[in-house]
Design a protein around this motif. Sequence first.
Motif, mmCIF file in Angstrom:
data_model
loop_
_atom_site.group_PDB
_atom_site.id
_atom_site.type_symbol
_atom_site.label_atom_id
_atom_site.label_comp_id
_atom_site.label_asym_id
_atom_site.label_seq_id
_atom_site.Cartn_x
_atom_site.Cartn_y
_atom_site.Cartn_z
ATOM 1 N N MET A 140 10.418 7.316 21.481
ATOM 2 C CA MET A 140 10.135 5.898 21.471
ATOM 3 C C MET A 140 9.017 5.619 22.462
ATOM 4 S SD MET A 140 12.621 2.604 21.758
ATOM 5 C CE MET A 140 13.191 2.931 20.111
ATOM 6 N N ILE A 141 8.129 4.716 22.095
ATOM 7 C CA ILE A 141 7.011 4.304 22.942
ATOM 8 C C ILE A 141 7.270 2.885 23.446
ATOM 9 C CG2 ILE A 141 4.520 3.821 23.029
ATOM 10 C CD1 ILE A 141 5.160 6.778 22.562
ATOM 11 N N ARG A 142 7.141 2.702 24.746
ATOM 12 C CA ARG A 142 7.213 1.357 25.336
ATOM 13 C C ARG A 142 5.794 0.951 25.726
ATOM 14 N NH1 ARG A 142 12.104 0.099 28.726
ATOM 15 N NH2 ARG A 142 12.812 -0.280 26.599
ATOM 16 N N HIS A 143 5.402 -0.204 25.215
ATOM 17 C CA HIS A 143 4.064 -0.768 25.435
ATOM 18 C C HIS A 143 4.242 -1.947 26.389
ATOM 19 C CE1 HIS A 143 0.040 -2.134 24.383
ATOM 20 N NE2 HIS A 143 0.490 -3.252 23.855
ATOM 21 N N VAL A 144 3.629 -1.856 27.560
ATOM 22 C CA VAL A 144 3.749 -2.901 28.574
ATOM 23 C C VAL A 144 2.353 -3.446 28.847
ATOM 24 C CG1 VAL A 144 4.508 -3.473 30.915
ATOM 25 C CG2 VAL A 144 5.719 -1.702 29.601
ATOM 26 N N VAL A 145 2.221 -4.753 28.709
ATOM 27 C CA VAL A 145 0.941 -5.420 28.958
ATOM 28 C C VAL A 145 1.203 -6.573 29.914
ATOM 29 C CG1 VAL A 145 -1.034 -6.616 27.936
ATOM 30 C CG2 VAL A 145 0.203 -4.885 26.608
ATOM 31 N N LEU A 198 4.297 -8.559 28.559
ATOM 32 C CA LEU A 198 4.821 -8.193 27.240
ATOM 33 C C LEU A 198 5.425 -6.809 27.369
ATOM 34 C CD1 LEU A 198 4.796 -8.358 23.974
ATOM 35 C CD2 LEU A 198 2.812 -6.889 24.219
ATOM 36 N N ILE A 199 6.647 -6.637 26.872
ATOM 37 C CA ILE A 199 7.278 -5.322 26.794
ATOM 38 C C ILE A 199 7.718 -5.148 25.354
ATOM 39 C CG2 ILE A 199 9.145 -3.845 27.624
ATOM 40 C CD1 ILE A 199 9.182 -5.744 30.146
ATOM 41 N N ALA A 200 7.139 -4.155 24.680
ATOM 42 C CA ALA A 200 7.439 -3.931 23.269
ATOM 43 C C ALA A 200 7.736 -2.455 23.035
ATOM 44 C CB ALA A 200 6.270 -4.375 22.402
ATOM 45 N N ASP A 201 8.703 -2.196 22.169
ATOM 46 C CA ASP A 201 9.098 -0.831 21.843
ATOM 47 C C ASP A 201 8.773 -0.502 20.395
ATOM 48 O OD1 ASP A 201 10.106 -0.441 24.407
ATOM 49 O OD2 ASP A 201 12.144 -1.007 23.839
ATOM 50 N N PHE A 202 8.349 0.748 20.193
ATOM 51 C CA PHE A 202 7.974 1.266 18.877
ATOM 52 C C PHE A 202 8.576 2.654 18.724
ATOM 53 C CE2 PHE A 202 4.857 -1.636 20.490
ATOM 54 C CZ PHE A 202 4.637 -2.483 19.429
ATOM 55 N N ASP A 203 8.852 3.064 17.499
ATOM 56 C CA ASP A 203 9.432 4.391 17.264
ATOM 57 C C ASP A 203 8.527 5.502 17.752
ATOM 58 O OD1 ASP A 203 11.743 3.383 16.109
ATOM 59 O OD2 ASP A 203 10.968 3.551 14.061
ATOM 60 N N ASP A 205 1.393 2.566 28.347
ATOM 61 C CA ASP A 205 2.260 2.981 27.254
ATOM 62 C C ASP A 205 3.011 4.215 27.721
ATOM 63 O OD1 ASP A 205 1.341 1.060 25.224
ATOM 64 O OD2 ASP A 205 -0.564 2.102 25.477
ATOM 65 N N ILE A 206 4.344 4.153 27.644
ATOM 66 C CA ILE A 206 5.151 5.257 28.142
ATOM 67 C C ILE A 206 6.061 5.789 27.042
ATOM 68 C CG2 ILE A 206 5.042 4.509 30.536
ATOM 69 C CD1 ILE A 206 7.884 3.395 30.211
ATOM 70 N N ASP A 207 6.384 7.050 27.160
ATOM 71 C CA ASP A 207 7.301 7.710 26.229
ATOM 72 C C ASP A 207 8.702 7.604 26.812
ATOM 73 O OD1 ASP A 207 8.218 9.217 24.130
ATOM 74 O OD2 ASP A 207 7.418 11.110 24.869
ATOM 75 N N LEU A 208 9.621 7.029 26.044
ATOM 76 C CA LEU A 208 11.005 6.894 26.527
ATOM 77 C C LEU A 208 11.856 8.040 26.035
ATOM 78 C CD1 LEU A 208 11.686 3.090 26.006
ATOM 79 C CD2 LEU A 208 10.957 4.268 28.065
#
Length: 99
Positions: free
Chosen positions: A1-6, A59-64, A96-99
């Motif tokens: 999972m990727i967490r996108h923080v802006v 903004l904190i958003a998660d993507f597969d 962008d971080i890998d969870l």
Amino acid sequence: MIRHVVTWKLVATDPHEKADAVDTIVRLLSSLPPLVPSVRSLTVAGNMAYFDANWDVVLIADFDDLAGLDAYQSHPEHLLVVPQIKALVSARASVDIDL
């Protein structure tokens, strides 16, 4: 999972104008999850403390995966809100971080 923080610093310095800008950014970005299938979760909010030191909006958003983040970044609905947000901000930082 990727967490996108802006996070953004706003152009506005007046507290009322800043609050309006935060509300606009929250409204614009919060509208995206039902429109962009790759968004797994999305939180957007204004800063609530240490106003002189902290950034104004996050903004904190998660993507597969990275492909999902890329799909969000290039999605037409996201591209519609980007210029509206850019008009309100003076600086942007992201990670962008890998969870």
